[in-house]
Scaffold this active site. Sequence first.
Site, PDB file in Angstrom:
ATOM      1  NE  ARG A   6      -7.057   0.311  10.738  1.00  0.00           N
ATOM      2  CZ  ARG A   6      -5.798   0.191  10.321  1.00  0.00           C
ATOM      3  NH1 ARG A   6      -4.969   1.206  10.429  1.00  0.00           N
ATOM      4  NH2 ARG A   6      -5.348  -0.930   9.798  1.00  0.00           N
TER       5      ARG A   6
ATOM      6  NE  ARG B 213      -2.704  -8.273   7.449  1.00  0.00           N
ATOM      7  CZ  ARG B 213      -3.322  -8.676   8.554  1.00  0.00           C
ATOM      8  NH1 ARG B 213      -3.887  -9.861   8.601  1.00  0.00           N
ATOM      9  NH2 ARG B 213      -3.398  -7.871   9.606  1.00  0.00           N
TER      10      ARG B 213
ATOM     11  CE1 TYR C 274      11.228  31.895   3.497  1.00  0.00           C
ATOM     12  CE2 TYR C 274      11.526  29.514   3.319  1.00  0.00           C
ATOM     13  CZ  TYR C 274      11.204  30.741   2.742  1.00  0.00           C
ATOM     14  OH  TYR C 274      10.856  30.793   1.424  1.00  0.00           O
TER      15      TYR C 274
ATOM     16  CE  LYS D 153      -0.410  -0.259   5.049  1.00  0.00           C
ATOM     17  NZ  LYS D 153      -1.233  -0.822   6.134  1.00  0.00           N
TER      18      LYS D 153
ATOM     19  CB  CYS E  82      13.295  25.995   2.249  1.00  0.00           C
ATOM     20  SG  CYS E  82      14.438  27.073   3.131  1.00  0.00           S
ATOM     21  CG  MET E  83       8.220  23.564  -1.164  1.00  0.00           C
ATOM     22  SD  MET E  83       7.115  24.496  -2.231  1.00  0.00           S
ATOM     23  CE  MET E  83       5.953  25.162  -1.055  1.00  0.00           C
ATOM     24  CG  ASP E  84      11.292  23.957  -3.643  1.00  0.00           C
ATOM     25  OD1 ASP E  84      10.496  23.004  -3.725  1.00  0.00           O
ATOM     26  OD2 ASP E  84      10.961  25.143  -3.764  1.00  0.00           O
TER      27      ASP E  84
ATOM     28  CG  HIS F 238      -3.929  -4.454  11.644  1.00  0.00           C
ATOM     29  ND1 HIS F 238      -2.763  -4.987  11.172  1.00  0.00           N
ATOM     30  CD2 HIS F 238      -3.721  -3.102  11.721  1.00  0.00           C
ATOM     31  CE1 HIS F 238      -1.882  -4.008  10.961  1.00  0.00           C
ATOM     32  NE2 HIS F 238      -2.436  -2.864  11.289  1.00  0.00           N
TER      33      HIS F 238
HETATM   34  C1  LIG Z   1      -0.532  -1.725   6.954  1.00  0.00           C
HETATM   35  C2  LIG Z   1      -1.083  -3.018   7.380  1.00  0.00           C
HETATM   36  C3  LIG Z   1      -0.230  -4.121   7.588  1.00  0.00           C
HETATM   37  C4  LIG Z   1       1.280  -4.001   7.592  1.00  0.00           C
HETATM   38  O1  LIG Z   1       1.662  -3.311   8.772  1.00  0.00           O
HETATM   39  P1  LIG Z   1       3.207  -3.188   9.156  1.00  0.00           P
HETATM   40  O2  LIG Z   1       3.195  -2.579  10.504  1.00  0.00           O
HETATM   41  O3  LIG Z   1       3.808  -2.275   8.137  1.00  0.00           O
HETATM   42  O4  LIG Z   1       3.763  -4.548   9.094  1.00  0.00           O
HETATM   43  C5  LIG Z   1      -0.814  -5.352   7.854  1.00  0.00           C
HETATM   44  N1  LIG Z   1      -2.160  -5.483   7.935  1.00  0.00           N
HETATM   45  C6  LIG Z   1      -2.999  -4.423   7.793  1.00  0.00           C
HETATM   46  C7  LIG Z   1      -4.458  -4.634   7.920  1.00  0.00           C
HETATM   47  C8  LIG Z   1      -2.494  -3.163   7.512  1.00  0.00           C
HETATM   48  O5  LIG Z   1      -3.319  -2.132   7.365  1.00  0.00           O
END
Ligand SMILES: *Cc1c(COP(=O)(O)O)cnc(C)c1O
Length: 388
Positions: A137, A230, A271, A39, A318-320, A171
Site C-alpha cells: 500500500r 499502534r 421487501y 481514524k 430496510c433503510m430505517d 504496517h
Molecule cells: C488502521 C491502522 C492501524 C490500526 O489497525 P488495527 O488493525 O485496527 O489495529 C495501524 N497502523 C496503520 C498504518 C493503520 O492504517
Amino acid sequence: MESTLRRTWAEIDLDALEHNYRALRKQMGPKSRFLGVVKADSYGHGAIHVSRTLAELGAEYLAISNIDEARELRLHGVTLPILQLGLTPADQTANVIANHVTQAVWSERAAEAFSAQAVKAGGRMKAHIKLDTGMSRLGFQCDGEHFQASVDAICRVCALPGLDVEGIFTHFAVSDEAAEDCKEYTLLQHSRFEAMIAALADRGVHFRICHCANSGATVSYPQFAHDMFRPGIITYGIGDQADALGLKPLMTLKTTVGVIKDFTPGTTISYGRTFRAGRPSRVGVLPIGYADGLHRALSNKWRVWTPGGFAPITGRICMDMCMVDLTDLPDVQEGDEVDVYGPHNSVNDAARLAGTISYELTCAVSKRVPRIYFRHGREIDRELLLRD
Ligand SMILES: *Cc1c(COP(=O)(O)O)cnc(C)c1O
C-alpha cells in the site's frame, strides 16, 4: 447538537476503554509509547471522547487518516501529537503544519512536494517515513530489488528543507492470522523493517520513534513493541483477538421495539418477501435499518438481544427499520430496549455472518445514531452527529 433519542443509539463505555488501555500497555511494556488509532471517528465510537480519554490516561500519540479528522480533534481541545497515516494532498501542507500534525511520507516525490510547500509556508512539517515491507500500500518498498534505492531515497528525504523527520514505521498485512505462512510473512515484514532501519543508521540517519505493531502484532508479537505501538480495533475491545487479552467492547448498539403485530401463517415479511411466517407469529418492528449501519447482508441472519432473549431478524433489513420474530418471547413489549450488538451478541459474530470484519460494522454505525458516553459509571455526554 443534542439528541432527542429513544429511537436507536450507541452507548460508548469509556471505562472499558480505560480497561483496554491498561491491558494493552501492560502487554507492550513500559518503554513503548501508546498511539491510539482514532481514524474514522474512532472506528465509529466517537473520536473526540475516545481521544480525550486516551490523553487523560497517558497515551502519547494519536493517529487519523484524513487531515480534517485531525482538525476536528484540535477544534475540540485535543493537544496530543497526531500522526496522519493516510494520503494528504501536498497543497494541504500549511494545514498540516498549522494543526501540528505529523504526516506519513510514503515516497520521495511526495516528500519533495511536502518540502516545497512547507518552505513556501515558512514552516516545518513533522514527518514519519512510511515503509512498505509487504502490505503493498503506501511506503518505500523494502524487498530485495527495491531496498538500496529506498535507502538512498530516504537519506535524501531526511535532508530536505522544511521537514522534521521524527519517525519511521510500517504496517503488517497478516499479523492477526495464526496460520504458519502468515507468521512467516509477518516475520519477513519485520525483518525488512529492521534491516531498513539498520541500513539507514549506517548512513547516519536515525529516528526518534520506530513503530510497527498494529492490533494483530500487539496480541501476537509483543516483541515488536519498539518505541511505539499502534493498536486500533482491539482498543475498542473488538476483533477476533480482543478476547485473548480479556478486552471489553466499548460499544453497545441499542434500539427499541417500536410496534408489535400478530401475523397469520403464510404472511410474508418485508421487501422481496424473503421470509414467510410458518406459524401464527408475533413480530416486532424495530426503528433501525441499514441507514443506521445495520448491514442489509444481515437480513434473515442476525438476532437481537431483547429482555426475554434472542429475537431473529425476519425478512430483509430496510433503510430505517427491520422486523424480528418475538413469537417465542411473549413477555417482550412495545418500548422495550434491545441490543443490536452488545455483551450478549458480539459485533464480531455479526461481522462473520455478514461476510465482513467487525471494523466495517462499527464504522458503519451512521451519524444519525446518537452516541451516549459513559465514564466512571455515569453518563457524561450525548452526541448527535447530524449537521447543526
Ligand atoms: C488502521 C491502522 C492501524 C490500526 O489497525 P488495527 O488493525 O485496527 O489495529 C495501524 N497502523 C496503520 C498504518 C493503520 O492504517
